[in-house]
Design a protein around this motif. Structure first.
Motif, PDB file in Angstrom:
ATOM      1  N   GLN A  26     128.118  50.110  91.632  1.00 12.04           N
ATOM      2  CA  GLN A  26     128.086  48.731  92.130  1.00 12.04           C
ATOM      3  C   GLN A  26     128.612  47.721  91.115  1.00 12.04           C
ATOM      4  O   GLN A  26     128.731  46.544  91.427  1.00 12.04           O
ATOM      5  N   LEU A  27     128.914  48.186  89.909  1.00 14.39           N
ATOM      6  CA  LEU A  27     129.327  47.284  88.846  1.00 14.39           C
ATOM      7  C   LEU A  27     130.825  47.369  88.603  1.00 14.39           C
ATOM      8  O   LEU A  27     131.489  48.294  89.060  1.00 14.39           O
ATOM      9  N   SER A  28     131.332  46.403  87.843  1.00 14.58           N
ATOM     10  CA  SER A  28     132.742  46.435  87.445  1.00 14.58           C
ATOM     11  C   SER A  28     132.864  45.790  86.076  1.00 14.58           C
ATOM     12  O   SER A  28     131.954  45.112  85.594  1.00 14.58           O
ATOM     13  N   GLY A  29     134.001  46.022  85.458  1.00 14.94           N
ATOM     14  CA  GLY A  29     134.322  45.384  84.186  1.00 14.94           C
ATOM     15  C   GLY A  29     133.317  45.665  83.091  1.00 14.94           C
ATOM     16  O   GLY A  29     132.865  46.791  82.896  1.00 14.94           O
ATOM     17  N   GLY A  30     132.955  44.607  82.371  1.00 13.88           N
ATOM     18  CA  GLY A  30     132.068  44.733  81.227  1.00 13.88           C
ATOM     19  C   GLY A  30     130.691  45.260  81.587  1.00 13.88           C
ATOM     20  O   GLY A  30     130.088  46.020  80.833  1.00 13.88           O
ATOM     21  N   SER A  31     130.182  44.876  82.750  1.00 18.79           N
ATOM     22  CA  SER A  31     128.860  45.349  83.173  1.00 18.79           C
ATOM     23  C   SER A  31     128.880  46.851  83.435  1.00 18.79           C
ATOM     24  O   SER A  31     127.930  47.561  83.100  1.00 18.79           O
ATOM     25  N   GLN A  32     129.962  47.340  84.023  1.00 18.09           N
ATOM     26  CA  GLN A  32     130.086  48.776  84.270  1.00 18.09           C
ATOM     27  C   GLN A  32     130.126  49.532  82.943  1.00 18.09           C
ATOM     28  O   GLN A  32     129.469  50.565  82.790  1.00 18.09           O
ATOM     29  N   TYR A  33     130.871  49.004  81.991  1.00 18.22           N
ATOM     30  CA  TYR A  33     130.960  49.630  80.674  1.00 18.22           C
ATOM     31  C   TYR A  33     129.588  49.694  80.011  1.00 18.22           C
ATOM     32  O   TYR A  33     129.169  50.725  79.497  1.00 18.22           O
ATOM     33  N   LYS A  34     128.851  48.576  80.037  1.00 21.97           N
ATOM     34  CA  LYS A  34     127.530  48.522  79.413  1.00 21.97           C
ATOM     35  C   LYS A  34     126.554  49.477  80.091  1.00 21.97           C
ATOM     36  O   LYS A  34     125.729  50.118  79.427  1.00 21.97           O
ATOM     37  N   CYS A  35     126.640  49.598  81.385  1.00 26.56           N
ATOM     38  CA  CYS A  35     125.775  50.531  82.117  1.00 26.56           C
ATOM     39  C   CYS A  35     126.106  51.967  81.736  1.00 26.56           C
ATOM     40  O   CYS A  35     125.203  52.791  81.542  1.00 26.56           O
ATOM     41  N   ARG A  36     127.390  52.267  81.617  1.00 24.61           N
ATOM     42  CA  ARG A  36     127.806  53.614  81.212  1.00 24.61           C
ATOM     43  C   ARG A  36     127.307  53.926  79.795  1.00 24.61           C
ATOM     44  O   ARG A  36     126.830  55.030  79.521  1.00 24.61           O
ATOM     45  N   VAL A  37     127.393  52.953  78.894  1.00 23.04           N
ATOM     46  CA  VAL A  37     126.887  53.125  77.528  1.00 23.04           C
ATOM     47  C   VAL A  37     125.384  53.404  77.561  1.00 23.04           C
ATOM     48  O   VAL A  37     124.886  54.316  76.894  1.00 23.04           O
ATOM     49  N   ALA A  38     124.644  52.625  78.353  1.00 24.37           N
ATOM     50  CA  ALA A  38     123.192  52.824  78.453  1.00 24.37           C
ATOM     51  C   ALA A  38     122.864  54.221  78.991  1.00 24.37           C
ATOM     52  O   ALA A  38     121.975  54.900  78.468  1.00 24.37           O
ATOM     53  N   ALA A  39     123.572  54.665  80.012  1.00 23.10           N
ATOM     54  CA  ALA A  39     123.342  56.002  80.566  1.00 23.10           C
ATOM     55  C   ALA A  39     123.683  57.082  79.542  1.00 23.10           C
ATOM     56  O   ALA A  39     122.965  58.082  79.413  1.00 23.10           O
ATOM     57  N   ASN A  40     124.763  56.871  78.792  1.00 20.37           N
ATOM     58  CA  ASN A  40     125.134  57.836  77.757  1.00 20.37           C
ATOM     59  C   ASN A  40     124.078  57.909  76.657  1.00 20.37           C
ATOM     60  O   ASN A  40     123.780  58.990  76.145  1.00 20.37           O
ATOM     61  N   ILE A  41     123.517  56.761  76.299  1.00 22.25           N
ATOM     62  CA  ILE A  41     122.462  56.744  75.277  1.00 22.25           C
ATOM     63  C   ILE A  41     121.242  57.509  75.773  1.00 22.25           C
ATOM     64  O   ILE A  41     120.634  58.286  75.024  1.00 22.25           O
ATOM     65  N   LEU A  42     120.873  57.313  77.025  1.00 23.49           N
ATOM     66  CA  LEU A  42     119.740  58.066  77.578  1.00 23.49           C
ATOM     67  C   LEU A  42     120.016  59.572  77.547  1.00 23.49           C
ATOM     68  O   LEU A  42     119.130  60.360  77.218  1.00 23.49           O
ATOM     69  N   GLY A  43     121.239  59.966  77.862  1.00 29.47           N
ATOM     70  CA  GLY A  43     121.602  61.383  77.780  1.00 29.47           C
ATOM     71  C   GLY A  43     121.482  61.907  76.358  1.00 29.47           C
ATOM     72  O   GLY A  43     121.006  63.027  76.127  1.00 29.47           O
ATOM     73  N   MET A  44     121.899  61.100  75.403  1.00 32.44           N
ATOM     74  CA  MET A  44     121.812  61.494  73.996  1.00 32.44           C
ATOM     75  C   MET A  44     120.345  61.651  73.571  1.00 32.44           C
ATOM     76  O   MET A  44     119.994  62.608  72.883  1.00 32.44           O
ATOM     77  N   VAL A  45     119.504  60.723  73.988  1.00 37.45           N
ATOM     78  CA  VAL A  45     118.082  60.816  73.654  1.00 37.45           C
ATOM     79  C   VAL A  45     117.472  62.071  74.281  1.00 37.45           C
ATOM     80  O   VAL A  45     116.689  62.782  73.636  1.00 37.45           O
ATOM     81  N   LEU A  46     117.844  62.374  75.507  1.00 33.90           N
ATOM     82  CA  LEU A  46     117.351  63.595  76.158  1.00 33.90           C
ATOM     83  C   LEU A  46     117.760  64.844  75.378  1.00 33.90           C
ATOM     84  O   LEU A  46     116.949  65.752  75.173  1.00 33.90           O
ATOM     85  N   ARG A  47     119.021  64.885  74.946  1.00 33.45           N
ATOM     86  CA  ARG A  47     119.481  66.052  74.185  1.00 33.45           C
ATOM     87  C   ARG A  47     118.815  66.115  72.815  1.00 33.45           C
ATOM     88  O   ARG A  47     118.479  67.195  72.323  1.00 33.45           O
ATOM     89  N   GLU A  48     118.563  64.962  72.204  1.00 36.21           N
ATOM     90  CA  GLU A  48     117.861  64.920  70.922  1.00 36.21           C
ATOM     91  C   GLU A  48     116.446  65.485  71.075  1.00 36.21           C
ATOM     92  O   GLU A  48     115.988  66.274  70.248  1.00 36.21           O
ATOM     93  N   LEU A  49     115.765  65.083  72.140  1.00 36.83           N
ATOM     94  CA  LEU A  49     114.412  65.599  72.383  1.00 36.83           C
ATOM     95  C   LEU A  49     114.431  67.109  72.624  1.00 36.83           C
ATOM     96  O   LEU A  49     113.540  67.825  72.177  1.00 36.83           O
ATOM     97  N   ALA A  50     115.444  67.577  73.327  1.00 29.72           N
ATOM     98  CA  ALA A  50     115.518  69.001  73.662  1.00 29.72           C
ATOM     99  C   ALA A  50     116.005  69.862  72.505  1.00 29.72           C
ATOM    100  O   ALA A  50     115.541  70.991  72.330  1.00 29.72           O
ATOM    101  N   LEU A  51     116.941  69.357  71.715  1.00 29.01           N
ATOM    102  CA  LEU A  51     117.630  70.194  70.725  1.00 29.01           C
ATOM    103  C   LEU A  51     117.413  69.781  69.273  1.00 29.01           C
ATOM    104  O   LEU A  51     117.654  70.584  68.368  1.00 29.01           O
TER     105      LEU A  51
END
Length: 134
Positions: A26-51
């Motif tokens: 539902q987002l575009s431009g800068g907001s889409q980028y920031k949302c993607r960054v936030a989702a990527n950070i959550l993925g990184m935290v999940l992998r950190e917890l697991a590995l």
């Protein structure tokens, strides 16, 4: 409290999935980028917890074997900092020149473990992994 549902990992995974599937389209431009960054950070935290803990313990064991000494530190982060300083000093001084293959193997494995947590989509990550028999 590990026995309670949902676990921290499940909560993080739920937020990551929500951001990627419901919010991001539902987002575009800068907001889409920031949302993607936030989702990527959550993925990184999940992998950190697991590995992360296993990766740190393996790195510490490899460093102690490579350097022929153990760290007295009980905190893994402190021990890794101390052992990595000694590794760097050994590389700089040439003390590890006779054990170069083991040092390179350790460094390669450490970088692979860190990339496995940071992002598995790094272009050189898959190519850096050893061949697995099929």
């Amino acid at each position: 409290m590990p026995q309670d549902r949902a676990t921290a990992q499940e909560l993080l995974a739920g937020v990551e999935a929500f951001l990627r599937t419901d919010v991001l389209p539902q987002l575009s431009g800068g907001s889409q980028y920031k949302c993607r960054v936030a989702a990527n950070i959550l993925g990184m935290v999940l992998r950190e917890l697991a590995l992360g803990q296993n990766a740190d313990m393996a790195e510490r064991a490899r460093l102690e074997a490579l350097l022929g000494r153990t760290s007295a530190a009980t905190d893994t982060t402190v021990a890794l900092d101390e052992l990595n300083r000694k590794l760097c000093a050994g590389i700089r001084s040439g003390a590890l020149d006779g054990n170069r293959a083991a040092a390179v193997a350790h460094i390669r494995q450490t970088v692979q473990d860190k990339l496995r947590i940071a992002t598995t989509r790094y272009p050189g990550f898959v190519e850096s992994l050893p061949e697995t028999p099929r």
